[in-house]
Enzyme design. Structure first.
Site, PDB file in Angstrom:
ATOM      1  N   GLN A 111      17.476  29.867  20.395  1.00  0.00           N
ATOM      2  CA  GLN A 111      18.193  30.491  19.276  1.00  0.00           C
ATOM      3  C   GLN A 111      19.225  31.483  19.792  1.00  0.00           C
ATOM      4  O   GLN A 111      20.361  31.524  19.318  1.00  0.00           O
ATOM      5  CB  GLN A 111      17.188  31.210  18.364  1.00  0.00           C
TER       6      GLN A 111
ATOM      7  N   HIS B 159      12.174  33.134  21.316  1.00  0.00           N
ATOM      8  CA  HIS B 159      12.945  32.001  20.798  1.00  0.00           C
ATOM      9  C   HIS B 159      14.277  31.919  21.570  1.00  0.00           C
ATOM     10  O   HIS B 159      15.347  32.168  21.027  1.00  0.00           O
ATOM     11  CB  HIS B 159      13.188  32.195  19.299  1.00  0.00           C
TER      12      HIS B 159
HETATM   13  N1  NVA Z   1      10.822  34.492  13.261  1.00  0.00           N
HETATM   14  C1  NVA Z   1      10.832  33.196  12.612  1.00  0.00           C
HETATM   15  C2  NVA Z   1      11.924  32.347  13.161  1.00  0.00           C
HETATM   16  C3  NVA Z   1      12.027  30.975  12.569  1.00  0.00           C
HETATM   17  C4  NVA Z   1      13.105  30.144  13.199  1.00  0.00           C
HETATM   18  C5  NVA Z   1       9.476  32.531  12.788  1.00  0.00           C
HETATM   19  O1  NVA Z   1       8.918  32.609  13.885  1.00  0.00           O
HETATM   20  O2  NVA Z   1       8.977  31.943  11.827  1.00  0.00           O
HETATM   21  N1   CP Z   2      16.237  28.794  13.584  1.00  0.00           N
HETATM   22  C1   CP Z   2      15.305  27.839  13.770  1.00  0.00           C
HETATM   23  O1   CP Z   2      14.671  27.734  14.812  1.00  0.00           O
HETATM   24  O2   CP Z   2      15.157  26.976  12.723  1.00  0.00           O
HETATM   25  P1   CP Z   2      14.001  25.888  12.534  1.00  0.00           P
HETATM   26  O3   CP Z   2      12.707  26.628  12.318  1.00  0.00           O
HETATM   27  O4   CP Z   2      14.437  25.121  11.317  1.00  0.00           O
HETATM   28  O5   CP Z   2      13.932  25.010  13.745  1.00  0.00           O
END
Ligand code: NVA
Ligand code: CP
Length: 314
Positions: free
Chosen positions: A141, A138
């Protein structure tokens, strides 16, 4: 255009591992500038007439709204494409999707399951591809997290960061972000939920170039001792819903609470990418307390991603 901006033009953002510390710093610097301009009402329409396609195969609040709003503020336009509505949902391959979208738009953001799909999309699209979260990574983020930490601490290199909980996508990108920026990261996860070993090896190689340290532990108290920054995330990520009950038991000793953080630096920051589950991975006392910067962090998704868009889609 300076040399680093030139290097970034037309690039994909698939993983922070692919970027140099100087490139990441350039993104963060532009993010700060764009944030200031937005607050002062100074127009910054750097992407006039440009379009971003946004493919979502998983839910989102922050990623969708910050990318869509960000493109608008930059003078461009964003298209929300749910995978269920695209022909992708009816079996058209990711390669052909990339080839076609790349002929229409100036950039593609994708949130999906397999990192390999994002890589394949990038391989076939002539437009830059931005990873808006996969099961593995990610990166957007962590750019927002780095911007937030730098704002509050005035620096990145040398800070002691602790990750507590699941060795997941956000943890993996944090490992790269810290390694690239010379930050010492201690990761505490239950046995069996440690970060991916190939990611750890790649992050260690990045760390060796900046003098950063990456330590993998199972004891949350050892990871958070003296930490300047403490980060956690949900115990069950999107796609792991069926494991929720089992994970609640395994992760219970990894809750970020006042007891655990008694050992952190007195001026520690608490970060969480959100959405959060109060009473599970973090107590309300911590996430709603004076050390928490989670809403600055959420806001900075907008500014950091605008910098990414302005540089990659330039
Ligand atoms: N680790 C979480 C982050 C969400 C923004 C997921 O992948 O669901
Ligand atoms: N932190 C994040 O990516 O949030 P969302 O899943 O709401 O996009």
């Amino acid at each position: 255009m300076n040399q680093i901006a030139k290097q970034l033009q037309g690039r994909d953002l698939l993983s922070l591992h692919d970027f140099t510390p100087q490139e990441i710093t350039h993104i963060l610097d532009l993010a700060d500038t764009l944030k200031q301009q937005r607050k002062q009402g100074v127009p910054h329409e750097l992407l006039q007439g440009k379009t971003l396609a946004m493919i979502f195969e998983k839910s989102s609040t922050r990623t969708r709204v910050s990318f869509e709003t960000g493109m608008y503020q930059l003078g461009g336009h964003a298209l929300f494409l749910s995978a269920a509505d695209l022909q992708l949902g009816r079996g058209e391959g990711i390669g052909d999707t990339g080839r076609v979208l790349g002929r229409y738009v100036d950039g593609i953001m994708i949130r999906t399951f397999a990192q390999q799909d994002v890589e394949e999309l990038a391989q076939y699209s002539q437009a830059p591809v931005i990873n808006g979260l996969t099961d593995l990574l990610h990166p957007c983020q962590i750019l927002a997290d780095l911007q937030t930490i730098r704002e509050h601490k005035g620096r990145l290199a040398g800070l002691k960061v602790a990750w507590v909980g699941d060795g997941n996508n956000v943890c993996h990108s944090l490992m790269f972000g810290c390694a690239k920026m010379g930050m010492h990261l201690s990761v505490a996860c239950p046995p069996g939920y440690q970060p991916d070993s190939a990611i750890a090896a790649a992050a260690r190689a990045d760390a060796a170039e900046t003098g950063a340290e990456l330590t993998l532990l199972t004891d949350p108290a050892a990871a958070t001792a003296g930490a300047d920054v403490v980060v956690t995330d949900v115990w069950a990520s999107m796609g792991q819903e069926s494991e929720q009950q089992a994970r609640m038991k395994v992760f219970a000793p990894y809750q970020v609470n006042a007891g655990l953080l008694a050992g952190a630096a007195p001026d520690y920051l608490f970060l969480h990418c959100l959405p959060a589950h109060r009473g599970e991975e973090v107590t309300a006392e911590i996430i709603d307390g004076p050390h928490s910067v989670v809403f600055d962090e959420a806001e900075n998704r907008l500014h950091a991603q605008k910098a990414v868009l302005a540089l990659l889609l330039a």
